[in-house]
Design a protein around this motif. Structure first.
Motif, short mmCIF file in Angstrom:
data_model
loop_
_atom_site.label_atom_id
_atom_site.label_comp_id
_atom_site.label_asym_id
_atom_site.label_seq_id
_atom_site.Cartn_x
_atom_site.Cartn_y
_atom_site.Cartn_z
N CYS A 33 60.82 16.42 -31.95
CA CYS A 33 60.17 15.11 -31.71
C CYS A 33 60.77 14.25 -30.80
CB CYS A 33 60.66 14.74 -33.19
SG CYS A 33 60.40 12.71 -33.39
N GLU A 34 62.03 14.26 -30.52
CA GLU A 34 62.63 13.59 -29.46
C GLU A 34 62.10 13.93 -28.12
OE1 GLU A 34 67.24 13.73 -29.48
OE2 GLU A 34 67.29 14.70 -31.26
N HIS A 35 61.78 14.98 -27.97
CA HIS A 35 61.27 15.33 -26.52
C HIS A 35 59.83 14.48 -26.15
CE1 HIS A 35 63.51 19.27 -26.49
NE2 HIS A 35 64.40 18.16 -26.22
N ALA A 36 59.18 14.09 -27.23
CA ALA A 36 58.02 13.06 -26.99
C ALA A 36 58.18 11.69 -27.14
CB ALA A 36 56.99 13.67 -28.23
N LEU A 37 59.31 11.64 -28.19
CA LEU A 37 59.76 10.03 -28.51
C LEU A 37 60.29 9.34 -27.28
CD1 LEU A 37 59.95 7.88 -30.67
CD2 LEU A 37 62.06 8.79 -31.04
N TYR A 38 61.20 10.08 -26.41
CA TYR A 38 62.11 9.26 -25.55
C TYR A 38 61.06 9.07 -24.12
CZ TYR A 38 66.63 7.95 -24.02
OH TYR A 38 67.86 7.21 -23.74
N PRO A 39 60.02 9.85 -23.86
CA PRO A 39 59.08 9.50 -22.93
C PRO A 39 58.30 8.28 -23.46
CG PRO A 39 59.25 11.94 -22.83
CD PRO A 39 60.04 11.22 -24.23
N ASP A 40 57.95 8.48 -24.49
CA ASP A 40 57.05 7.20 -25.17
C ASP A 40 57.68 6.02 -25.18
OD1 ASP A 40 54.94 8.89 -25.45
OD2 ASP A 40 55.07 9.10 -27.56
N ALA A 41 59.18 6.09 -25.57
CA ALA A 41 59.96 4.65 -25.64
C ALA A 41 60.27 4.27 -24.05
CB ALA A 41 61.40 5.11 -26.19
N SER A 92 68.06 18.75 -22.78
CA SER A 92 66.61 19.09 -22.98
C SER A 92 65.91 17.63 -22.94
CB SER A 92 66.38 19.91 -24.54
OG SER A 92 66.90 18.91 -25.27
N ASN A 93 66.62 16.75 -23.39
CA ASN A 93 65.86 15.40 -23.37
C ASN A 93 65.78 14.88 -21.98
OD1 ASN A 93 65.43 13.81 -26.21
ND2 ASN A 93 67.10 14.84 -26.36
N PHE A 94 66.70 15.08 -21.22
CA PHE A 94 66.66 14.83 -19.68
C PHE A 94 65.39 15.43 -19.17
CE2 PHE A 94 68.54 15.92 -15.70
CZ PHE A 94 68.07 15.20 -14.60
N LYS A 95 65.35 16.90 -19.45
CA LYS A 95 64.11 17.57 -18.69
C LYS A 95 62.65 17.22 -19.49
CE LYS A 95 67.38 21.51 -18.64
NZ LYS A 95 67.65 22.77 -19.39
N ALA A 96 62.71 16.82 -20.56
CA ALA A 96 61.43 16.40 -21.01
C ALA A 96 61.11 14.75 -20.50
CB ALA A 96 61.82 15.96 -22.83
N LEU A 97 62.09 14.26 -20.36
CA LEU A 97 61.88 13.02 -19.57
C LEU A 97 61.17 12.89 -18.07
CD1 LEU A 97 65.04 11.03 -20.62
CD2 LEU A 97 62.50 10.31 -21.05
N PHE A 98 61.72 13.95 -17.37
CA PHE A 98 61.59 14.45 -16.03
C PHE A 98 60.19 14.82 -16.00
CE2 PHE A 98 61.11 17.56 -12.62
CZ PHE A 98 61.60 16.63 -11.54
N HIS A 99 59.66 15.74 -16.93
CA HIS A 99 58.40 16.33 -16.70
C HIS A 99 57.27 15.35 -17.18
CE1 HIS A 99 59.63 20.20 -15.62
NE2 HIS A 99 60.45 20.37 -16.91
N ILE A 147 63.70 9.25 -11.92
CA ILE A 147 65.12 9.51 -12.15
C ILE A 147 65.98 9.95 -10.92
CG2 ILE A 147 66.65 11.25 -13.42
CD1 ILE A 147 64.51 11.60 -15.38
N VAL A 148 66.74 9.05 -10.48
CA VAL A 148 67.25 8.98 -9.19
C VAL A 148 68.72 9.53 -9.27
CG1 VAL A 148 65.98 7.40 -8.29
CG2 VAL A 148 68.20 6.64 -9.40
N LEU A 149 69.47 9.66 -10.71
CA LEU A 149 70.68 10.32 -10.73
C LEU A 149 70.86 10.69 -12.10
CD1 LEU A 149 73.65 9.89 -9.36
CD2 LEU A 149 73.71 7.59 -10.90
#
Ligand code: GRF
Length: 200
Positions: free
Chosen positions: A182-190, A17-24, A35-37
């Motif tokens: 919270c992680e889903h917003a935090l990881y992209p911000d980081a 789910s974090n991967f998906k949040a980052l992708f979007h 994201i290439v891999l």
């Protein structure tokens, strides 16, 4: 103008789910990265399926495919080179990352942890165990942390952290769901913060 997009490998073992949040988020925020891999120790999992559906290359690699840990580490490094990876993001990757990879990506590998490190990190602190420990300790708040990866579990320098309230009737499961959101917003911000640091 430097038009090089930072190339990211995401390491996952689960739902992703974090991967998906980052992708979007990368798309929605127009971050200068892609994201290439998707690398996983599992041939099939939510993260690998999502990668396949979205045209992202996948690598299924585990220690068991090699006759030594060193060969496994070398093969992993080979994959990073092949895909010209600049940054590695660990997102629910449940295996130890070989030290050789950590050494090859100084300040270029992040992990997300579902608690306010340095509390509730280290051995055995993963998944629901983290939230159970937080509740048992009687904490009034918890949160999520994105940190650089070094050779010790959950011990690298903290890049970004955000708190999450604990409610009186929380169970480990309800708390896990709130922290994950919270992680889903935090990881992209980081990630954005890291890209800014790298470009300054
Ligand atoms: C997240 O809680 C993350 O903090 C931890 O593993 C979980 C991964 O979940 N490292 P998902 O696969 O991103 O849904």
């Amino acid at each position: 103008m430097n038009t090089h997009k930072t190339r990211i490998a995401v390491f996952c073992s689960g739902s992703g789910s974090n991967f998906k949040a980052l992708f979007h988020a990368i798309r929605n925020k127009h971050l200068p990265t892609e994201i290439v891999l998707c690398l996983s120790n599992r041939a099939q999992c939510g993260a690998m399926e999502f990668a396949q559906q979205n045209g992202i290359a996948t690598v299924h690699i585990t220690e068991k495919q090699f006759d030594s840990f060193d060969k496994f580490a070398s093969a992993m490094i080979g994959r990073m080179k092949e895909h010209q990876v600049d940054i590695i993001l660990l997102a629910g990757y449940m295996r130890k990352v070989p030290d050789a990879i950590v050494a090859a990506f100084p300040e270029r590998m992040l992990n997300i942890h579902p608690a306010l490190l340095p509390k509730f990190g280290g051995d055995g602190m993963y998944g629901i165990h983290v939230h159970t420990a937080v509740l048992e300790a009687g904490e009034t708040e918890t949160g999520a942390t994105v940190h650089f990866v070094n050779e010790e579990y959950d011990k690298g320098a903290i890049l970004l952290q955000r708190t999450v309230p604990i409610l009186p009737d929380d169970t480990p499961e309800t708390l896990a769901a709130r922290v994950l959101e919270c992680e889903h917003a935090l990881y992209p911000d980081a990630l954005e913060k890291l890209l800014t640091l790298q470009r300054s």
